[in-house]
Motif scaffolding. Structure first.
Motif, PDB file in Angstrom:
ATOM      1  N   SER A 148       0.829  -1.212   0.000  1.00  0.00           N
ATOM      2  CA  SER A 148       0.000   0.000   0.000  1.00  0.00           C
ATOM      3  C   SER A 148       0.859   1.257   0.000  1.00  0.00           C
ATOM      4  CB  SER A 148      -0.930   0.019   1.215  1.00  0.00           C
ATOM      5  OG  SER A 148      -1.892  -0.992   1.124  1.00  0.00           O
ATOM      6  N   LEU A 149       1.923   1.250   0.796  1.00  0.00           N
ATOM      7  CA  LEU A 149       2.818   2.405   0.827  1.00  0.00           C
ATOM      8  C   LEU A 149       3.449   2.624  -0.539  1.00  0.00           C
ATOM      9  CD1 LEU A 149       4.269   4.643   2.413  1.00  0.00           C
ATOM     10  CD2 LEU A 149       6.019   2.938   2.987  1.00  0.00           C
ATOM     11  N   ARG A 150       3.883   1.551  -1.165  1.00  0.00           N
ATOM     12  CA  ARG A 150       4.480   1.648  -2.500  1.00  0.00           C
ATOM     13  C   ARG A 150       3.468   2.242  -3.490  1.00  0.00           C
ATOM     14  NH1 ARG A 150       6.785  -2.883  -2.361  1.00  0.00           N
ATOM     15  NH2 ARG A 150       4.993  -4.125  -2.989  1.00  0.00           N
ATOM     16  N   ASN A 151       2.213   1.803  -3.408  1.00  0.00           N
ATOM     17  CA  ASN A 151       1.177   2.347  -4.288  1.00  0.00           C
ATOM     18  C   ASN A 151       0.956   3.838  -4.048  1.00  0.00           C
ATOM     19  OD1 ASN A 151       0.803  -0.157  -5.448  1.00  0.00           O
ATOM     20  ND2 ASN A 151      -0.950  -0.676  -4.156  1.00  0.00           N
ATOM     21  N   VAL A 152       0.939   4.239  -2.786  1.00  0.00           N
ATOM     22  CA  VAL A 152       0.744   5.656  -2.448  1.00  0.00           C
ATOM     23  C   VAL A 152       1.898   6.496  -2.979  1.00  0.00           C
ATOM     24  CG1 VAL A 152       0.756   7.292  -0.507  1.00  0.00           C
ATOM     25  CG2 VAL A 152      -0.753   5.311  -0.455  1.00  0.00           C
ATOM     26  N   THR A 153       3.124   6.033  -2.776  1.00  0.00           N
ATOM     27  CA  THR A 153       4.275   6.822  -3.221  1.00  0.00           C
ATOM     28  C   THR A 153       4.364   6.912  -4.741  1.00  0.00           C
ATOM     29  OG1 THR A 153       5.772   4.918  -3.055  1.00  0.00           O
ATOM     30  CG2 THR A 153       5.613   6.367  -1.128  1.00  0.00           C
ATOM     31  N   ARG A 154       3.938   5.873  -5.422  1.00  0.00           N
ATOM     32  CA  ARG A 154       3.950   5.916  -6.893  1.00  0.00           C
ATOM     33  C   ARG A 154       2.837   6.800  -7.437  1.00  0.00           C
ATOM     34  NH1 ARG A 154       5.046  -0.491  -8.098  1.00  0.00           N
ATOM     35  NH2 ARG A 154       7.273  -0.431  -7.625  1.00  0.00           N
ATOM     36  N   ALA A 155       1.670   6.727  -6.812  1.00  0.00           N
ATOM     37  CA  ALA A 155       0.522   7.496  -7.297  1.00  0.00           C
ATOM     38  C   ALA A 155       0.622   8.979  -6.939  1.00  0.00           C
ATOM     39  CB  ALA A 155      -0.771   6.921  -6.720  1.00  0.00           C
ATOM     40  N   HIS A 156       1.380   9.283  -5.892  1.00  0.00           N
ATOM     41  CA  HIS A 156       1.443  10.673  -5.414  1.00  0.00           C
ATOM     42  C   HIS A 156       2.898  11.101  -5.246  1.00  0.00           C
ATOM     43  CE1 HIS A 156      -2.834  10.346  -4.818  1.00  0.00           C
ATOM     44  NE2 HIS A 156      -2.628   9.247  -4.114  1.00  0.00           N
ATOM     45  N   GLU A 157       3.625  11.124  -6.350  1.00  0.00           N
ATOM     46  CA  GLU A 157       5.047  11.466  -6.321  1.00  0.00           C
ATOM     47  C   GLU A 157       5.293  12.862  -5.772  1.00  0.00           C
ATOM     48  OE1 GLU A 157       6.925  10.782 -10.064  1.00  0.00           O
ATOM     49  OE2 GLU A 157       6.310   8.679 -10.124  1.00  0.00           O
ATOM     50  N   PHE A 194      -2.288  16.863   2.731  1.00  0.00           N
ATOM     51  CA  PHE A 194      -2.433  15.681   1.884  1.00  0.00           C
ATOM     52  C   PHE A 194      -1.475  14.574   2.318  1.00  0.00           C
ATOM     53  CE2 PHE A 194      -2.056  13.217  -2.112  1.00  0.00           C
ATOM     54  CZ  PHE A 194      -3.391  12.897  -2.259  1.00  0.00           C
ATOM     55  N   GLY A 195      -0.257  14.954   2.718  1.00  0.00           N
ATOM     56  CA  GLY A 195       0.691  13.965   3.254  1.00  0.00           C
ATOM     57  C   GLY A 195       0.133  13.323   4.512  1.00  0.00           C
ATOM     58  N   ALA A 196      -0.458  14.131   5.388  1.00  0.00           N
ATOM     59  CA  ALA A 196      -1.067  13.611   6.615  1.00  0.00           C
ATOM     60  C   ALA A 196      -2.262  12.715   6.282  1.00  0.00           C
ATOM     61  CB  ALA A 196      -1.511  14.759   7.510  1.00  0.00           C
ATOM     62  N   PHE A 197      -3.035  13.106   5.289  1.00  0.00           N
ATOM     63  CA  PHE A 197      -4.173  12.288   4.849  1.00  0.00           C
ATOM     64  C   PHE A 197      -3.697  10.908   4.404  1.00  0.00           C
ATOM     65  CE2 PHE A 197      -6.468  10.764   1.073  1.00  0.00           C
ATOM     66  CZ  PHE A 197      -7.713  10.500   1.636  1.00  0.00           C
ATOM     67  N   CYS A 219      -2.535   8.894   7.455  1.00  0.00           N
ATOM     68  CA  CYS A 219      -3.696   8.443   8.242  1.00  0.00           C
ATOM     69  C   CYS A 219      -4.450   7.337   7.519  1.00  0.00           C
ATOM     70  CB  CYS A 219      -4.633   9.616   8.531  1.00  0.00           C
ATOM     71  SG  CYS A 219      -3.994  10.795   9.713  1.00  0.00           S
ATOM     72  N   ARG A 220      -4.565   7.475   6.209  1.00  0.00           N
ATOM     73  CA  ARG A 220      -5.238   6.457   5.408  1.00  0.00           C
ATOM     74  C   ARG A 220      -4.541   5.106   5.530  1.00  0.00           C
ATOM     75  NH1 ARG A 220      -4.318   6.608  -0.511  1.00  0.00           N
ATOM     76  NH2 ARG A 220      -4.858   4.452  -0.837  1.00  0.00           N
ATOM     77  N   LEU A 221      -3.211   5.118   5.425  1.00  0.00           N
ATOM     78  CA  LEU A 221      -2.448   3.876   5.561  1.00  0.00           C
ATOM     79  C   LEU A 221      -2.604   3.292   6.961  1.00  0.00           C
ATOM     80  CD1 LEU A 221       0.735   4.969   3.638  1.00  0.00           C
ATOM     81  CD2 LEU A 221      -0.796   3.096   2.977  1.00  0.00           C
ATOM     82  N   GLU A 233      -5.123   3.737   8.993  1.00  0.00           N
ATOM     83  CA  GLU A 233      -6.499   3.249   9.129  1.00  0.00           C
ATOM     84  C   GLU A 233      -6.665   1.888   8.450  1.00  0.00           C
ATOM     85  OE1 GLU A 233     -10.234   3.399  10.631  1.00  0.00           O
ATOM     86  OE2 GLU A 233      -8.680   4.908  10.967  1.00  0.00           O
ATOM     87  N   LYS A 234      -6.043   1.733   7.304  1.00  0.00           N
ATOM     88  CA  LYS A 234      -6.165   0.499   6.537  1.00  0.00           C
ATOM     89  C   LYS A 234      -5.397  -0.662   7.178  1.00  0.00           C
ATOM     90  CE  LYS A 234      -5.527  -1.332   1.870  1.00  0.00           C
ATOM     91  NZ  LYS A 234      -5.165  -0.971   0.491  1.00  0.00           N
ATOM     92  N   HIS A 235      -4.197  -0.385   7.713  1.00  0.00           N
ATOM     93  CA  HIS A 235      -3.319  -1.458   8.186  1.00  0.00           C
ATOM     94  C   HIS A 235      -3.104  -1.469   9.699  1.00  0.00           C
ATOM     95  CE1 HIS A 235      -2.365  -2.684   4.115  1.00  0.00           C
ATOM     96  NE2 HIS A 235      -2.229  -1.405   3.820  1.00  0.00           N
ATOM     97  N   GLY A 236      -3.675  -0.542  10.400  1.00  0.00           N
ATOM     98  CA  GLY A 236      -3.567  -0.522  11.858  1.00  0.00           C
ATOM     99  C   GLY A 236      -2.133  -0.445  12.343  1.00  0.00           C
ATOM    100  N   ARG A 237      -1.781  -1.330  13.260  1.00  0.00           N
ATOM    101  CA  ARG A 237      -0.460  -1.304  13.891  1.00  0.00           C
ATOM    102  C   ARG A 237       0.677  -1.732  12.965  1.00  0.00           C
ATOM    103  NH1 ARG A 237      -0.710  -3.748  19.730  1.00  0.00           N
ATOM    104  NH2 ARG A 237       1.332  -2.776  19.710  1.00  0.00           N
ATOM    105  N   ASP A 238       0.345  -2.173  11.756  1.00  0.00           N
ATOM    106  CA  ASP A 238       1.386  -2.505  10.783  1.00  0.00           C
ATOM    107  C   ASP A 238       1.971  -1.249  10.127  1.00  0.00           C
ATOM    108  OD1 ASP A 238       1.257  -5.194  11.248  1.00  0.00           O
ATOM    109  OD2 ASP A 238      -0.044  -5.627   9.540  1.00  0.00           O
ATOM    110  N   VAL A 239       1.429  -0.089  10.475  1.00  0.00           N
ATOM    111  CA  VAL A 239       1.932   1.180   9.959  1.00  0.00           C
ATOM    112  C   VAL A 239       2.219   2.098  11.143  1.00  0.00           C
ATOM    113  CG1 VAL A 239       1.389   3.253   8.614  1.00  0.00           C
ATOM    114  CG2 VAL A 239       0.715   1.008   7.761  1.00  0.00           C
ATOM    115  N   GLN A 240       3.430   2.584  11.201  1.00  0.00           N
ATOM    116  CA  GLN A 240       3.827   3.548  12.230  1.00  0.00           C
ATOM    117  C   GLN A 240       4.059   4.881  11.537  1.00  0.00           C
ATOM    118  OE1 GLN A 240       7.307   2.375  14.400  1.00  0.00           O
ATOM    119  NE2 GLN A 240       7.643   4.430  15.222  1.00  0.00           N
ATOM    120  N   VAL A 241       3.546   5.947  12.122  1.00  0.00           N
ATOM    121  CA  VAL A 241       3.716   7.281  11.551  1.00  0.00           C
ATOM    122  C   VAL A 241       4.365   8.177  12.597  1.00  0.00           C
ATOM    123  CG1 VAL A 241       2.570   9.277  10.529  1.00  0.00           C
ATOM    124  CG2 VAL A 241       1.672   6.977  10.090  1.00  0.00           C
TER     125      VAL A 241
END
Length: 111
Positions: free
Chosen positions: A14-23, A41-44, A47-49, A51-59
């Motif tokens: 998901s992170l890879r998809n976000v970084t590719r789609a929003h260079e 938008f970066g915060a969005f 937060c989206r990641l 929300e989708k992956h829970g504790r598998d994503v640290q911000v």
């Protein structure tokens, strides 16, 4: 900026998809982690990641390193150490008997 760190294969995807789609929002990509711009938008996206992956994503919110924010004696010590005559001399020995702070003083000092 926002440092987004992933801990699962699906979160990395998901992170890879976000970084590719929003260079334009991606400051730097590191494989399992990425720096996103410190914008709404970066915060969005962060937060989206989360929300989708829970504790598998640290911000984490991070600030760029500005050398001018480091005390002058620490900057001077780093400059002098890198300009030393013998590159194999450890900092502990280099700073002994000088006005430069020793390694233990540097370790105990908060910035």
């Amino acid at each position: 900026m926002f440092l987004v760190i992933t801990y699962s294969r699906s979160a990395r995807s998901s992170l890879r998809n976000v970084t590719r789609a929003h260079e334009e929002t991606t400051v730097r990509q590191f494989g399992r982690a990425a720096l996103l711009a410190g914008t709404a938008f970066g915060a969005f996206q962060a937060c989206r990641l989360r929300e989708k992956h829970g504790r598998d994503v640290q911000v984490e919110r991070v600030e760029p390193f500005v050398p001018a924010d480091v005390p002058a004696d620490v900057r001077d010590a780093a400059e002098a150490y890198e300009d030393r005559d013998q590159p194999s001399v450890p900092y502990r020995q280099f700073s002994a008997g000088t006005d430069h702070p020793g390694p233990s003083a540097l370790r105990e000092r908060d910035l």
